[in-house]
Design a protein around this motif. Structure first.
Motif, PDB file in Angstrom:
ATOM      1  N   TYR A  86       0.832  -1.201   0.000  1.00 51.52           N
ATOM      2  CA  TYR A  86       0.000   0.000   0.000  1.00 51.52           C
ATOM      3  C   TYR A  86       0.870   1.256   0.000  1.00 51.52           C
ATOM      4  O   TYR A  86       2.020   1.230   0.457  1.00 51.52           O
ATOM      5  CB  TYR A  86      -0.933  -0.017   1.213  1.00 51.52           C
ATOM      6  N   PHE A  87       0.271   2.335  -0.506  1.00 50.42           N
ATOM      7  CA  PHE A  87       0.997   3.588  -0.687  1.00 50.42           C
ATOM      8  C   PHE A  87       0.249   4.732  -0.014  1.00 50.42           C
ATOM      9  O   PHE A  87      -0.976   4.695   0.122  1.00 50.42           O
ATOM     10  CB  PHE A  87       1.133   3.894  -2.185  1.00 50.42           C
ATOM     11  N   ASP A  88       1.008   5.758   0.338  1.00 51.93           N
ATOM     12  CA  ASP A  88       0.396   6.980   0.850  1.00 51.93           C
ATOM     13  C   ASP A  88      -0.243   7.741  -0.302  1.00 51.93           C
ATOM     14  O   ASP A  88       0.047   7.500  -1.476  1.00 51.93           O
ATOM     15  CB  ASP A  88       1.453   7.845   1.542  1.00 51.93           C
ATOM     16  N   TYR A  89      -1.087   8.686   0.059  1.00 49.10           N
ATOM     17  CA  TYR A  89      -1.791   9.496  -0.939  1.00 49.10           C
ATOM     18  C   TYR A  89      -0.796  10.182  -1.867  1.00 49.10           C
ATOM     19  O   TYR A  89       0.153  10.810  -1.410  1.00 49.10           O
ATOM     20  CB  TYR A  89      -2.670  10.528  -0.234  1.00 49.10           C
ATOM     21  N   ASP A  90      -1.028  10.050  -3.137  1.00 49.36           N
ATOM     22  CA  ASP A  90      -0.265  10.725  -4.181  1.00 49.36           C
ATOM     23  C   ASP A  90       1.225  10.377  -4.135  1.00 49.36           C
ATOM     24  O   ASP A  90       2.061  11.178  -4.543  1.00 49.36           O
ATOM     25  CB  ASP A  90      -0.455  12.245  -4.086  1.00 49.36           C
ATOM     26  N   ARG A  91       1.550   9.189  -3.641  1.00 50.38           N
ATOM     27  CA  ARG A  91       2.956   8.774  -3.545  1.00 50.38           C
ATOM     28  C   ARG A  91       3.147   7.430  -4.218  1.00 50.38           C
ATOM     29  O   ARG A  91       2.210   6.635  -4.322  1.00 50.38           O
ATOM     30  CB  ARG A  91       3.380   8.638  -2.071  1.00 50.38           C
ATOM     31  N   TYR A  92       4.365   7.181  -4.642  1.00 46.49           N
ATOM     32  CA  TYR A  92       4.696   5.862  -5.179  1.00 46.49           C
ATOM     33  C   TYR A  92       5.988   5.318  -4.576  1.00 46.49           C
ATOM     34  O   TYR A  92       6.467   4.272  -4.968  1.00 46.49           O
ATOM     35  CB  TYR A  92       4.764   5.877  -6.716  1.00 46.49           C
ATOM     36  N   ASP A  93       6.550   6.054  -3.597  1.00 41.92           N
ATOM     37  CA  ASP A  93       7.706   5.526  -2.892  1.00 41.92           C
ATOM     38  C   ASP A  93       7.223   4.487  -1.874  1.00 41.92           C
ATOM     39  O   ASP A  93       6.097   4.552  -1.388  1.00 41.92           O
ATOM     40  CB  ASP A  93       8.500   6.641  -2.222  1.00 41.92           C
ATOM     41  N   LEU A  94       8.091   3.538  -1.574  1.00 36.57           N
ATOM     42  CA  LEU A  94       7.710   2.397  -0.733  1.00 36.57           C
ATOM     43  C   LEU A  94       7.892   2.733   0.741  1.00 36.57           C
ATOM     44  O   LEU A  94       8.970   3.164   1.159  1.00 36.57           O
ATOM     45  CB  LEU A  94       8.544   1.175  -1.095  1.00 36.57           C
ATOM     46  N   ARG A  95       6.851   2.484   1.510  1.00 35.30           N
ATOM     47  CA  ARG A  95       6.926   2.644   2.960  1.00 35.30           C
ATOM     48  C   ARG A  95       7.647   1.426   3.551  1.00 35.30           C
ATOM     49  O   ARG A  95       7.860   0.420   2.868  1.00 35.30           O
ATOM     50  CB  ARG A  95       5.522   2.744   3.561  1.00 35.30           C
ATOM     51  N   GLY A  96       7.961   1.508   4.822  1.00 35.71           N
ATOM     52  CA  GLY A  96       8.630   0.398   5.496  1.00 35.71           C
ATOM     53  C   GLY A  96       7.813  -0.881   5.482  1.00 35.71           C
ATOM     54  O   GLY A  96       8.346  -1.965   5.241  1.00 35.71           O
ATOM     55  N   ASP A  97       6.506  -0.764   5.709  1.00 34.42           N
ATOM     56  CA  ASP A  97       5.670  -1.963   5.705  1.00 34.42           C
ATOM     57  C   ASP A  97       5.572  -2.560   4.300  1.00 34.42           C
ATOM     58  O   ASP A  97       5.512  -3.781   4.138  1.00 34.42           O
ATOM     59  CB  ASP A  97       4.275  -1.661   6.275  1.00 34.42           C
ATOM     60  N   ALA A  98       5.617  -1.716   3.278  1.00 37.18           N
ATOM     61  CA  ALA A  98       5.582  -2.221   1.908  1.00 37.18           C
ATOM     62  C   ALA A  98       6.872  -2.979   1.577  1.00 37.18           C
ATOM     63  O   ALA A  98       6.838  -4.041   0.934  1.00 37.18           O
ATOM     64  CB  ALA A  98       5.378  -1.070   0.934  1.00 37.18           C
ATOM     65  N   ARG A  99       7.987  -2.455   2.047  1.00 42.67           N
ATOM     66  CA  ARG A  99       9.269  -3.138   1.806  1.00 42.67           C
ATOM     67  C   ARG A  99       9.295  -4.504   2.494  1.00 42.67           C
ATOM     68  O   ARG A  99       9.799  -5.480   1.931  1.00 42.67           O
ATOM     69  CB  ARG A  99      10.440  -2.274   2.288  1.00 42.67           C
ATOM     70  N   GLU A 100       8.747  -4.566   3.706  1.00 45.89           N
ATOM     71  CA  GLU A 100       8.701  -5.846   4.407  1.00 45.89           C
ATOM     72  C   GLU A 100       7.815  -6.843   3.661  1.00 45.89           C
ATOM     73  O   GLU A 100       8.160  -8.011   3.497  1.00 45.89           O
ATOM     74  CB  GLU A 100       8.188  -5.652   5.837  1.00 45.89           C
ATOM     75  N   THR A 101       6.662  -6.377   3.182  1.00 44.67           N
ATOM     76  CA  THR A 101       5.776  -7.257   2.408  1.00 44.67           C
ATOM     77  C   THR A 101       6.474  -7.726   1.129  1.00 44.67           C
ATOM     78  O   THR A 101       6.378  -8.903   0.754  1.00 44.67           O
ATOM     79  CB  THR A 101       4.468  -6.515   2.061  1.00 44.67           C
ATOM     80  N   LEU A 102       7.197  -6.822   0.483  1.00 42.98           N
ATOM     81  CA  LEU A 102       7.896  -7.207  -0.746  1.00 42.98           C
ATOM     82  C   LEU A 102       9.012  -8.206  -0.459  1.00 42.98           C
ATOM     83  O   LEU A 102       9.288  -9.080  -1.290  1.00 42.98           O
ATOM     84  CB  LEU A 102       8.436  -5.962  -1.453  1.00 42.98           C
ATOM     85  N   ARG A 103       9.646  -8.112   0.696  1.00 41.45           N
ATOM     86  CA  ARG A 103      10.666  -9.118   1.055  1.00 41.45           C
ATOM     87  C   ARG A 103      10.016 -10.492   1.202  1.00 41.45           C
ATOM     88  O   ARG A 103      10.576 -11.502   0.755  1.00 41.45           O
ATOM     89  CB  ARG A 103      11.397  -8.713   2.340  1.00 41.45           C
ATOM     90  N   VAL A 104       8.847 -10.547   1.806  1.00 41.93           N
ATOM     91  CA  VAL A 104       8.133 -11.827   1.933  1.00 41.93           C
ATOM     92  C   VAL A 104       7.715 -12.331   0.543  1.00 41.93           C
ATOM     93  O   VAL A 104       7.860 -13.512   0.227  1.00 41.93           O
ATOM     94  CB  VAL A 104       6.910 -11.675   2.867  1.00 41.93           C
TER      95      VAL A 104
END
Length: 194
Positions: A86-104
């Motif tokens: 998931y992303f913040d409004y109007d953003r496409y940079d990866l949050r910490g939780d997104a990076r963790e999900t992508l590692r899984v």
């Protein structure tokens, strides 16, 4: 004369008869092991590898567009091996939780080396169609790029943007918009063996 016309019509009808060639069973339940005729694995991710595999849950999953066409929710099934980010409004940079999900997700892709994935970029419905399509493309690309840094070959990953066209939630609230700002991962059918 009518005999010739009847024979000609019969010949044409036979020439247009539907094929009776059997096709492999491609009706695969998302998350279920793919089986073809006779119960053997065929047409699934991992095809071409003889013998038993330890791959599980590698069957193709339906794209958001396919689910929309079938009148189903485009939400990712809880049993899916790959989770949304998931992303913040109007953003496409990866949050910490997104990076963790992508590692899984990357770990799953490493243990299923034949799997190919399409990454769908989605947005909430604020903004123009053009803007949201571009933002969805950036979100999908951001997820793809991060997976590549984790060792997943870019050749196994493709991207598509649906902008705000296929929302998970249709309410006009931040809680709903948050669910729609996502990258979703669809396991693609295996490429035919050459």
């Amino acid at each position: 004369m009518s005999c010739y016309l009847f024979a000609g019509a019969l010949f044409l009808a036979a020439g247009c008869a539907p094929s009776t060639t059997s096709r492999p069973d491609t009706s695969i339940t998302p998350g279920a092991p793919a089986t073809g005729a006779g119960g053997s694995k065929s047409g699934s991710v991992g095809e071409g590898q003889r013998g038993a595999t330890k791959e599980s849950n590698t069957g193709p999953t339906a794209s958001s567009l396919d689910q929309l066409r079938e009148g189903k929710s485009s939400a990712t099934a809880p049993t899916s091996p790959l989770k949304d980010v998931y992303f913040d409004y109007d953003r496409y940079d990866l949050r910490g939780d997104a990076r963790e999900t992508l590692r899984v997700n990357a770990d799953w892709l490493k243990s299923n080396p034949a799997a190919r994935v399409e990454i769908e970029g989605h947005c909430d419905d604020r903004g123009t169609n053009e803007y949201n399509l571009a933002l969805g493309a950036k979100r999908a690309q951001s997820a793809k790029d991060y997976l590549a840094t984790l060792g997943i070959s870019a050749e196994r990953l493709s991207t598509i943007s649906y902008g705000a066209e296929i929302p998970v939630c249709k309410d006009q609230s931040e809680g709903c918009w948050r669910q729609n700002r996502r990258a979703r991962f669809v396991v693609l059918p295996a490429r035919p063996a050459s």
